[in-house]
Write an enzyme that holds these catalytic residues in place. Structure first.
Site, PDB file in Angstrom:
ATOM      1  N   CYS A 101       0.834  -1.207   0.000  1.00 21.51           N
ATOM      2  CA  CYS A 101       0.000   0.000   0.000  1.00 21.51           C
ATOM      3  C   CYS A 101       0.870   1.259   0.000  1.00 21.51           C
ATOM      4  O   CYS A 101       0.601   2.213  -0.734  1.00 21.51           O
ATOM      5  CB  CYS A 101      -0.933  -0.002   1.204  1.00 21.51           C
ATOM      6  N   CYS A 222      -5.814  -3.644   7.627  1.00 30.61           N
ATOM      7  CA  CYS A 222      -6.868  -2.654   7.878  1.00 30.61           C
ATOM      8  C   CYS A 222      -8.245  -3.094   7.408  1.00 30.61           C
ATOM      9  O   CYS A 222      -9.240  -2.869   8.092  1.00 30.61           O
ATOM     10  CB  CYS A 222      -6.485  -1.333   7.217  1.00 30.61           C
TER      11      CYS A 222
END
Length: 416
Positions: A101, A222
């Protein structure tokens, strides 16, 4: 009045990025806060945690009296990070989406958005890390596109920016930044570089950021939230049941829903087994997952890994490695694990072999081998191959001894 530099700060709705924005404003910069939306699902209670985080980030920007923007990278995250994650799990590997990410979203799409769309002189994040640049040097950097060919111009003047551990070694996040591109790092500021987490919380309390101080620190992947990982991954990958097989005697100990729900070193949940068994290897051709009866079984320990093409933060391998093809440094493949001394060998294709000074438990394909030299994070490479386990080597030694003894027994004694 002098020229005021414009810095775009990535805001997550947490305490670290909130204090980063506050410190930038105190330094006299024109600051814009931007919240990135990367995922799009509700949690178990039907609440979109992203919306809650976005609201928290907005409230901080309001109190600082700085502009606030929201940008969506849901599509990019799905195509570039999450699809890659599913593909890796199907291959039997265990990926690290946080490192990807940062590489593909935050220090790629977001960096371009900050500089090109919002016209920033630099971007900033709340990571605990530092670089070899002073703030003023960041503003002197211009965007340089990465080379399109395998080798760069040999006459190009190189002065790469280096990535170093933050002052708070317990919170240091260079592990997660080990794949970020050099062109983005050159234009990035880390306002928390010299601070400890405790001091950051103190600054947040004094600034009245109580709504972000109350939040639990985000841990783990997440987008999974509080769901069980096995349930989550089976929403996206078709279950492929197989057997748990003992590494010692080949006996079947139970069944599993799919090798992608399991990672090396974890406890295998096997019904009807009184003792704990641990995952030590996978065979995706047969669907078998090999297990061993103790958490420190020798089949879990190895001292050699090979990576794919290694990403050097400074673009080029260290001169010592380029010159001799070997270098001594330190290794980790899990954030915050103790650094292990190692010897690195550079291969012709840019990949590296890493030989560790001691066997390490549960080295895992798909994870990133991150290298350090002193305080400097040199970069990382995805682990794609493991050396033999201590158990395999032990079995090999035993077979060799047995064969030698057998040969000695077969050899007739000479007649006098």
């Amino acid at each position: 009045m002098g020229f005021i530099r414009h810095v775009v700060c990535a805001m997550s709705g947490g305490v670290d990025s909130s204090v980063a924005a506050l410190l930038l404003k105190r330094r006299g910069y024109s600051v814009t806060g931007v919240f990135m939306k990367n995922w799009d699902l509700l949690d178990e209670k039907g609440v979109c945690t992203t919306e809650r985080d976005c609201e928290d980030a907005y409230r901080v920007c309001q109190s600082l009296d700085i502009p606030f923007h929201q940008v969506s990278y849901v599509k990019e995250y799905w195509n570039e990070v999450f699809s890659n994650l599913l593909n890796e799990y199907e291959k039997g590997r265990t990926p690290n989406p946080d490192i990807l990410c940062n590489k593909l979203i935050k220090f790629n799409h977001f960096h371009k958005y900050a500089v090109k769309t919002l016209g920033a002189d630099a971007m900033a994040t709340g990571h605990y890390a530092r670089t070899s640049q002073e703030d003023e040097e960041v503003f002197q950097q211009t965007h340089v596109a990465p080379p399109t060919t395998l080798f760069r111009d040999r006459f190009e003047i190189r002065n790469p920016v280096r990535l170093y551990k933050g002052a708070d070694l317990l919170k240091d996040q260079t592990f997660f930044l080990s794949q970020i591109p050099q062109d983005a790092l050159r234009q990035t500021m880390f306002p928390l570089a010299g601070l400890t987490k405790d001091f950051v919380k103190k600054i947040a309390a004094e600034a009245g950021f109580h709504h972000v101080l109350k939040k639990k620190e985000s841990m783990g992947i997440c987008f999974i939230g509080e769901r069980h990982f096995e349930d989550f991954i089976c929403e996206y990958l078709e279950p492929k049941p197989g057997n748990f097989v003992s590494i010692e005697d080949g006996s079947v100990r139970g069944t599993h829903k799919g090798w992608f729900t399991l990672t090396l070193g974890q406890r295998a949940r096997i019904g009807g087994q009184r003792d704990a068994w641990f995952v030590v290897d996978k065979d995706i051709a047969t669907g078998d997952v090999f297990v061993a009866p103790t958490t420190n079984h020798p089949s879990l320990f190895r001292d050699t890994v090979r990576t794919d093409r290694f990403h050097w933060v400074t673009l080029d391998p260290p001169p010592e490695l380029a010159r001799t093809q070997m270098m001594e440094c330190h290794f980790r493949f899990i954030h915050q694990m103790p650094l292990i001394p190692c010897t690195v060998t550079l291969n012709m294709d840019g990949s590296v072999w890493i030989s560790l000074s001691q066997p390490v438990r549960a080295l895992t394909p798909g994870q990133f081998a991150v290298l350090y030299k002193g305080d400097e994070c040199l970069g990382s490479g995805k682990i794609i191959q493991l050396g033999p386990s201590e158990y395999t080597l032990q079995q090999g030694r035993e077979r060799l001894i047995a064969a030698t003894q057998h040969k000695e027994q077969q050899t007739p004694e000479p007649t006098t």
